[in-house]
Design a protein around this motif. Structure first.
Motif, PDB file in Angstrom:
ATOM      1  N   ALA A   1      -2.573  14.040 -44.649  1.00 44.11           N
ATOM      2  CA  ALA A   1      -2.822  13.470 -45.972  1.00 44.11           C
ATOM      3  C   ALA A   1      -1.704  13.915 -46.899  1.00 44.11           C
ATOM      4  CB  ALA A   1      -4.177  13.910 -46.522  1.00 44.11           C
ATOM      5  N   GLY A   2      -0.756  13.025 -47.089  1.00 41.17           N
ATOM      6  CA  GLY A   2       0.335  13.251 -48.026  1.00 41.17           C
ATOM      7  C   GLY A   2       0.377  12.061 -48.955  1.00 41.17           C
ATOM      8  N   THR A   3       1.518  11.399 -49.051  1.00 41.50           N
ATOM      9  CA  THR A   3       1.582  10.150 -49.811  1.00 41.50           C
ATOM     10  C   THR A   3       0.632   9.132 -49.200  1.00 41.50           C
ATOM     11  OG1 THR A   3       3.883  10.552 -50.404  1.00 41.50           O
ATOM     12  CG2 THR A   3       3.091   8.294 -50.611  1.00 41.50           C
ATOM     13  N   GLY A   4       0.604   9.079 -47.868  1.00 46.46           N
ATOM     14  CA  GLY A   4      -0.352   8.256 -47.126  1.00 46.46           C
ATOM     15  C   GLY A   4      -1.236   9.161 -46.290  1.00 46.46           C
ATOM     16  N   SER A   5      -2.029   8.574 -45.396  1.00 45.72           N
ATOM     17  CA  SER A   5      -2.892   9.384 -44.540  1.00 45.72           C
ATOM     18  C   SER A   5      -3.125   8.684 -43.216  1.00 45.72           C
ATOM     19  CB  SER A   5      -4.243   9.657 -45.222  1.00 45.72           C
ATOM     20  OG  SER A   5      -5.040   8.481 -45.249  1.00 45.72           O
ATOM     21  N   VAL A   6      -3.524   9.477 -42.209  1.00 45.89           N
ATOM     22  CA  VAL A   6      -3.896   8.947 -40.903  1.00 45.89           C
ATOM     23  C   VAL A   6      -4.633  10.043 -40.148  1.00 45.89           C
ATOM     24  CG1 VAL A   6      -1.798   9.663 -39.680  1.00 45.89           C
ATOM     25  CG2 VAL A   6      -3.043   7.626 -38.895  1.00 45.89           C
ATOM     26  N   VAL A   7      -5.492   9.640 -39.224  1.00 42.48           N
ATOM     27  CA  VAL A   7      -6.190  10.570 -38.338  1.00 42.48           C
ATOM     28  C   VAL A   7      -5.832  10.187 -36.909  1.00 42.48           C
ATOM     29  CG1 VAL A   7      -8.411  11.484 -37.569  1.00 42.48           C
ATOM     30  CG2 VAL A   7      -8.082  10.850 -39.972  1.00 42.48           C
ATOM     31  N   TYR A   8      -5.321  11.148 -36.159  1.00 43.28           N
ATOM     32  CA  TYR A   8      -4.959  10.926 -34.762  1.00 43.28           C
ATOM     33  C   TYR A   8      -5.746  11.875 -33.877  1.00 43.28           C
ATOM     34  CZ  TYR A   8      -1.026   7.656 -34.524  1.00 43.28           C
ATOM     35  OH  TYR A   8      -0.257   6.528 -34.522  1.00 43.28           O
ATOM     36  N   GLY A   9      -6.012  11.423 -32.650  1.00 42.24           N
ATOM     37  CA  GLY A   9      -6.665  12.280 -31.680  1.00 42.24           C
ATOM     38  C   GLY A   9      -6.005  12.144 -30.321  1.00 42.24           C
ATOM     39  N   ARG A  10      -6.185  13.155 -29.493  1.00 43.46           N
ATOM     40  CA  ARG A  10      -5.688  13.110 -28.124  1.00 43.46           C
ATOM     41  C   ARG A  10      -6.716  13.763 -27.225  1.00 43.46           C
ATOM     42  NH1 ARG A  10      -2.747  16.818 -24.966  1.00 43.46           N
ATOM     43  NH2 ARG A  10      -1.632  15.856 -23.229  1.00 43.46           N
ATOM     44  N   GLN A  11      -7.044  13.061 -26.140  1.00 36.96           N
ATOM     45  CA  GLN A  11      -7.991  13.596 -25.172  1.00 36.96           C
ATOM     46  C   GLN A  11      -7.630  13.077 -23.784  1.00 36.96           C
ATOM     47  OE1 GLN A  11     -12.125  12.243 -25.279  1.00 36.96           O
ATOM     48  NE2 GLN A  11     -12.832  14.348 -24.939  1.00 36.96           N
ATOM     49  N   ALA A  12      -7.477  13.988 -22.846  1.00 32.99           N
ATOM     50  CA  ALA A  12      -7.165  13.632 -21.460  1.00 32.99           C
ATOM     51  C   ALA A  12      -5.940  12.721 -21.364  1.00 32.99           C
ATOM     52  CB  ALA A  12      -8.368  12.977 -20.807  1.00 32.99           C
ATOM     53  N   GLY A  13      -4.923  13.032 -22.177  1.00 31.92           N
ATOM     54  CA  GLY A  13      -3.678  12.288 -22.114  1.00 31.92           C
ATOM     55  C   GLY A  13      -3.666  10.978 -22.872  1.00 31.92           C
ATOM     56  N   LYS A  14      -4.761  10.631 -23.528  1.00 27.38           N
ATOM     57  CA  LYS A  14      -4.840   9.373 -24.264  1.00 27.38           C
ATOM     58  C   LYS A  14      -4.875   9.642 -25.770  1.00 27.38           C
ATOM     59  CE  LYS A  14      -7.235   6.812 -20.611  1.00 27.38           C
ATOM     60  NZ  LYS A  14      -8.431   6.012 -20.253  1.00 27.38           N
ATOM     61  N   PHE A  15      -4.134   8.826 -26.522  1.00 19.24           N
ATOM     62  CA  PHE A  15      -4.099   8.941 -27.973  1.00 19.24           C
ATOM     63  C   PHE A  15      -5.077   7.962 -28.614  1.00 19.24           C
ATOM     64  CE2 PHE A  15       0.138  10.594 -26.904  1.00 19.24           C
ATOM     65  CZ  PHE A  15       0.171  11.740 -27.687  1.00 19.24           C
ATOM     66  N   LEU A  16      -5.745   8.420 -29.671  1.00 19.59           N
ATOM     67  CA  LEU A  16      -6.626   7.578 -30.466  1.00 19.59           C
ATOM     68  C   LEU A  16      -6.195   7.667 -31.924  1.00 19.59           C
ATOM     69  CD1 LEU A  16     -10.081   8.672 -28.982  1.00 19.59           C
ATOM     70  CD2 LEU A  16      -8.836   6.561 -28.465  1.00 19.59           C
ATOM     71  N   ARG A  17      -6.423   6.599 -32.661  1.00 19.07           N
ATOM     72  CA  ARG A  17      -6.029   6.574 -34.068  1.00 19.07           C
ATOM     73  C   ARG A  17      -7.147   5.972 -34.901  1.00 19.07           C
ATOM     74  NH1 ARG A  17      -0.873   3.258 -36.690  1.00 19.07           N
ATOM     75  NH2 ARG A  17      -1.839   2.815 -38.690  1.00 19.07           N
TER      76      ARG A  17
END
Length: 302
Positions: free
Chosen positions: A119-135
């Protein structure tokens, strides 16, 4: 000896680092100009290659194992393949291009599974589980970026407009008009639309200051914005498979400098997922190349 190069291409500057793997050692760190390919593709690539030229100058080509580049805006621009091809051809090295957020995720969690909140000028939430990325989120200042500085600024001005529509005067009206250097609401709206995203986002600093002075409407704006971002973290975790990872890294100027937003975010997430542990990112995200290398080696050996 194997050398790894990690590069964090942010909107304001680029940081590139050369690391060795056995033992892990920082060999060189170089800083360059802006690296946002959305704002100026040609300039960003020029700045990137200037940094890489310095980092690769003292490395035998046969010992360069990987160049990992995280670039702001690369997913929006859709030019990851183009950048990767350019860098691969220039340096004849295995090159991977990902978003700067994924780079921060790998670094912030030291390669482990979990989530990252920026969370800066914009924002995003990312995740990683078992080698896979989620957004989750991060859809830009018009359609999303909940919990960001821009979101806080926008919510504050909307609060003023809502009160105006109700025939009332918001506690935020006078401070925002003064900050925007205008004398009426219509002029404030006109200026907000005319200004660039970065300038509008700076209004969040005023809202933070007012909240510290116990301005109730400023506090509400910050809390509401943080709760919206926290919900995105919960949404991400609902997409994880069973045995949820328990670490969440926090990054960005809003979470680093605004205690109310940070505390609201963590408290709100803990109401749904009480076992999560939050941590700050304390090293430059170019360091993520070490974890990417370990991750790929584990996949090869599995």
């Amino acid at each position: 000896m194997t050398y790894l190069i990690g590069v964090d291409c942010g909107g304001t500057h680029i940081v590139g680092q050369t690391w060795t793997t056995a033992p892990e050692h920082l060999v060189q760190s170089v800083t360059g100009g802006p690296g946002n390919v959305v704002l100026d593709y040609s300039a960003a690539v020029t700045n990137l290659t200037t940094v890489l030229d310095q980092l690769t100058a003292a490395i035998p080509a046969s010992q360069l194992g990987l160049i990992l580049i995280g670039i702001a805006g690369i997913e929006t621009a859709g030019r990851a393949d183009q950048v990767q091809q350019t860098i691969t051809q220039r340096y004849h090295a295995n090159t991977q291009v990902i978003s700067d957020a994924k780079l921060a995720l790998l670094n912030g969690l030291a390669g482990a599974d979990g989530a990252l909140v920026i969370a800066g000028t914009g924002s995003v939430v990312y995740g990683r589980q078992a080698g896979k990325f989620l957004r989750v989120g991060g859809w830009g200042y018009v359609l999303g970026d909940e919990g960001s500085a821009y979101d806080i600024s926008k919510r504050a001005l909307k609060q003023v407009l809502t009160q105006t529509d109700n025939g009332q005067t918001s506690q935020l009206t006078a401070p925002l008009l003064a900050q925007l250097k205008v004398t009426d609401i219509a002029a404030a709206v006109q200026k907000f639309y005319a200004q660039d995203r970065q300038t509008n986002a700076q209004l969040a600093q005023l809202i933070a200051k007012l909240a510290e002075q116990q301005n109730s409407e400023a506090i509400t704006v910050l809390v509401t914005s943080a709760q919206a971002l926290a919900q995105q973290v919960v949404t991400l975790y609902q997409r994880f498979a069973e045995s949820w990872p328990q670490r969440v890294a926090l990054s960005g100027s809003v979470l680093q400098h605004n205690r109310l937003v940070r505390d609201t975010l963590t408290t709100t997430v803990h109401q749904s997922i009480p076992t999560i542990a939050f941590n700050d990112i304390t090293t430059n995200n170019a360091h993520a190349v070490i974890y990417w290398h370990r991750w790929t080696q584990e996949e090869i050996n599995s």
